[in-house]
Structures are given as C-alpha cells and as structure tokens.
Scaffold this motif. Structure first.
Motif, PDB file in Angstrom:
ATOM      1  N   GLY A   1       0.803  -1.230   0.000  1.00 59.83           N
ATOM      2  CA  GLY A   1       0.000   0.000   0.000  1.00 59.83           C
ATOM      3  C   GLY A   1       0.828   1.267   0.000  1.00 59.83           C
TER       4      GLY A   1
ATOM      5  N   ASP B   1       5.291   0.261   3.541  1.00 65.13           N
ATOM      6  CA  ASP B   1       5.909  -0.436   4.679  1.00 65.13           C
ATOM      7  C   ASP B   1       6.351  -1.831   4.253  1.00 65.13           C
ATOM      8  N   GLY B   2       5.683  -2.411   3.273  1.00 65.49           N
ATOM      9  CA  GLY B   2       6.068  -3.744   2.859  1.00 65.49           C
ATOM     10  C   GLY B   2       4.976  -4.442   2.086  1.00 65.49           C
TER      11      GLY B   2
ATOM     12  N   ASN C   1       2.038  -7.499   1.828  1.00 68.61           N
ATOM     13  CA  ASN C   1       1.130  -8.428   2.496  1.00 68.61           C
ATOM     14  C   ASN C   1       0.693  -9.475   1.489  1.00 68.61           C
TER      15      ASN C   1
HETATM   16 MG   LIG Z   1       1.194  -1.960   3.935  1.00 66.04          MG
END
Ligand SMILES: [Mg+2]
Ligand SMILES: Nc1ncnc2c1ncn2[C@@H]1O[C@H](COP(=O)(O)OP(=O)(O)O)[C@@H](O)[C@H]1O
Length: 385
Positions: A9, A13-14, A16
């Motif tokens: 997103g 942050d990373g 999923n």
């Molecule tokens: Mg995220």
C-alpha cells in the motif's frame, strides 16, 4: 481454487500476502458473487533501501526513467519471493496470483495534459516476472480498466467488502486505515448500487511522516507517542476545512494530497509545539476526519449500527481510542475484521486475490457506485508463466 493476493500500500511499509480459497457460488445465495474463504496471511517488510527508493519514486517530479524501470522488475522479484515464502510457510500452493503492485502515482480526477483531460494511475511490479517465478498465471494492474470505464480507479476493495459484510438487516461501515483511510458503507440489504465508498483522508501517512521527521521512527508503535501528547484542536479544525474533506464522494486521495507538502504545512501550523503534541494532533486529524466523513456523507443514507476496522492503523491504540469516542455518539459499535474470519492486516491482500479470481473468470469486479465508473469492468492484465 487457491488464489494468492499481494498488496503493498501507500505506506510503503512492505508486502502483504493472503492465501484464500475461492469457488463458484453454489445454489441460490442471497448475495451474488463467489464463495470466499480466508486461509493464511504473511507480511514482509520492505528492506530499508527499497522503502526509501519506493518513497522517492512515489509522486516524484524528478524520478529517472531507468530507476523506474528497475523498480518495476525489482518489486516483482520481491513480490514473487513473498508469495513463495508464504506458500512454503503454510504448505499451500496458489493456482493464481492477484498482485496490486506499488502505486507510484494516482490521480483519479481528470486533469488537463497536453490539451486533453485525463485521469491516470500507475502501479508498478511486473506481472510477467511474478508469473515466471511463481509458475502460475498472474493478474496485475487492476486500476486502469476502471479509469478507462470512467471511474476513479479506486477504491477497489468494496467488491470484497460487499461480499463479506453485506447483511440483510444490519447497516455496516467498513473502515480501512492504511496510509490513506477509506470506508465502504453498506446499508442493510443493500444492492451494489447503494454502496457508498470513498477515501476519508489520511490514515497513517501523516502520522508516519511526522514520527519519522521528529523521532526518527517509521511509525508511532501502538500510538505510544500520541498518547503522551496533547491534541491542538485549532490545528485539527483548520485542516478539516481543507477542500478534500468537503468534496463529495466518490473521491480518492494519496501522497498527492497528504504527502510531503501537506506534512510541511502541518508542521508549520503546529509552530513550536512540543513534538509529542504534533503527533497527537495528526492522530486526532485522522480520527476526526473519519467521523466527519461519516456525518457528512454516510449516516443520512441509512441506519448503520456496526463499524468494522482493518489496516495497520487498527494497531494504533491511541488512534482507535480517539475514533471510539467519536463513534459512540453516532451510535456505531466497533467490530473487528477478525470476527468475520479475516485478519485485519490481510484484508486488502485478500481483496486482490478475489479480484484476480473474477478477472480469471472474465467477470467484473469494480463497484461503479464506489469508483464512479459508468459501467462494470473486468479489471487487470493477465501474465502467463
Ligand atoms: Mg502496507
Ligand atoms: N503496532 C502498530 N502501531 C501503530 N501503528 C501501526 C502498527 N502496525 C502498523 N501500523 C501502521 O500501519 C501502517 C501500515 O498499514 P497498512 O494497512 O499496511 O497500510 P498500507 O495499505 O498503506 O500499506 C504503518 O505504516 C503504521 O503506520
């Protein structure tokens, strides 16, 4: 079939990954759409330098084309590794992948460019590479088809929300708090045309930027910084008057609205305030803008009793406490996504697994009432291994 959904997103942050089982609906169910069951979820933070590169590329006016081309292929490698790792971790194997990709730019409202009015969106993360590495077909790049159909290309998660949370009697508001916060409101026994969905404004994006600048931390873990600060109400009131919050849905937001520039203005408004108060105030802005959106655009459309929260922001207890005190007077009761069999962090990834399944079966998955599209559209592009 088992489908892997991959989401990264605007928080950058990373990654999923959700594994879900989707199958055709049997018999005459009340809600049309496939049968959906959540199986597993895993999360993989971006390495620090990748996060920095993604944030630099997002919404940049000076990105280099070679860097962007590299990022497209690099992210695809990371997405593939994330899917493969999740498969081995849970001893499951996906037959199809739905990958949202990383949004580098999104402008859902048409704007003039070289003499034409265009709405545009750009997600990166090459589907062909993921298909080759994982060895199954991949559906990627979901948003352009909705824009081509006259929509804003977002939000797309309402398709899942409608399938999962529609109830014959109870009106529900489903709120996701990622980098941006967005809601889907589903009145009791609603038809898809009655769904209201839009971005309410910042989720964690402003909070993250401030904790990074003022505390050198990527986010306010559990809301610990905000809980020790005092909210500057005039600052919240000032920003709530911004045109974005007043604009009627459908509407979408991103770093274009609440990125660097906004954070600069926010800090300037806060003046020489204690840095804890600045983070507390940004947290309050998220909570108030959600409640405000409910009052302005949602509650008059039906009777809503339940409020279901998902996304990383649900883990910020200070934000959740602020939100609760706003929701209580509105007669909304808090429920978690977990109660419906879907872990809160997994929801968006699971949604793209579901959307991929639809596309694979040549079925549409945009909700025109949510995106503003003129018609239903089959979303995404398919890459074969
Ligand atoms: Mg995220
Ligand atoms: N324990 C936590 N406490 C507070 N905030 C958290 C916590 N875990 C995650 N978050 C917030 O959630 C964000 C990630 O949420 P996510 O739903 O992945 O957003 P996105 O879809 O934009 O990537 C982080 O950037 C952070 O702000």
């Amino acid at each position: 079939m088992i489908v892997a959904g991959v989401m990264s997103g605007t928080s950058a942050d990373g990654i999923n990954v959700a594994l879900v089982r989707v199958s055709a609906q049997q018999g005459h169910a009340k809600t049309p759409g496939p049968h959906f069951k959540f199986l597993a979820h895993a999360e993989y933070p971006y390495p620090k330098d990748v996060r920095r590169a993604v944030l630099a590329a997002m919404n940049s006016t000076r990105a280099s084309v070679p860097d962007l081309a590299h990022l497209n292929f690099l992210l695809a490698e990371l997405y593939s590794e994330a899917v493969l790792a999740t498969q081995s971790k849970f001893r499951l194997k996906a037959e199809l992948v739905g990958c949202h990709g990383q949004t580098l730019y999104h402008q859902g409202e048409p704007e003039r460019f070289l003499g034409r009015k265009l709405a545009v969106t750009w997600q990166t993360g090459e589907g062909a590479v993921i298909a080759a590495r994982v060895g199954v077909p991949v559906v990627s790049d979901f948003r352009p088809a909705d824009i081509a159909a006259g929509g804003q290309g977002a939000p797309l998660v309402p398709f899942l929300d409608y399938l999962l949370y529609r109830d014959e009697r109870v009106g529900r508001v489903v709120q996701n708090i990622g980098g941006i916060a967005n809601l889907t409101a589903i009145p009791g026994s609603a038809s898809p045309e009655q769904v209201v969905a839009f971005d309410t404004g910042p989720g964690n994006m402003v909070i993250d930027a401030l904790t990074e600048r003022l505390f050198g931390k990527p986010f306010d873990r559990d809301g610990r910084i905000a809980t020790s600060g005092a909210v500057m109400k005039p600052v919240v009131a000032h920003f709530l008057r911004a045109p974005f919050f007043r604009r009627k849905p459908p509407k979408t937001a991103g770093r274009e609205e609440f990125g660097r520039e906004f954070v600069g203005e926010f800090m300037q408004r806060c003046g020489r305030a204690n840095r804890r108060n600045v983070v507390a105030t940004a947290t309050a802005l998220t909570a108030h803008s959600i409640a405000d959106a409910l009052r302005r655009f949602v509650l008059r459309k039906g009777t809503f009793k339940e409020f279901i929260v998902s996304g990383g922001g649900a883990r910020n207890s200070t934000l959740m406490a602020m939100l609760m005190s706003e929701l209580h007077p509105l007669g909304l009761e808090l429920r978690s996504s977990e109660e419906f069999g879907l872990p809160s962090e997994a929801k968006e990834a699971a949604a793209f697994a579901l959307l991929a399944y639809q596309t694979w079966n040549r079925r549409s998955s945009n909700v025109p009432a949510a995106t503003g599209a003129k018609r239903a559209a089959v979303l995404g592009k398919i890459s074969y291994p």
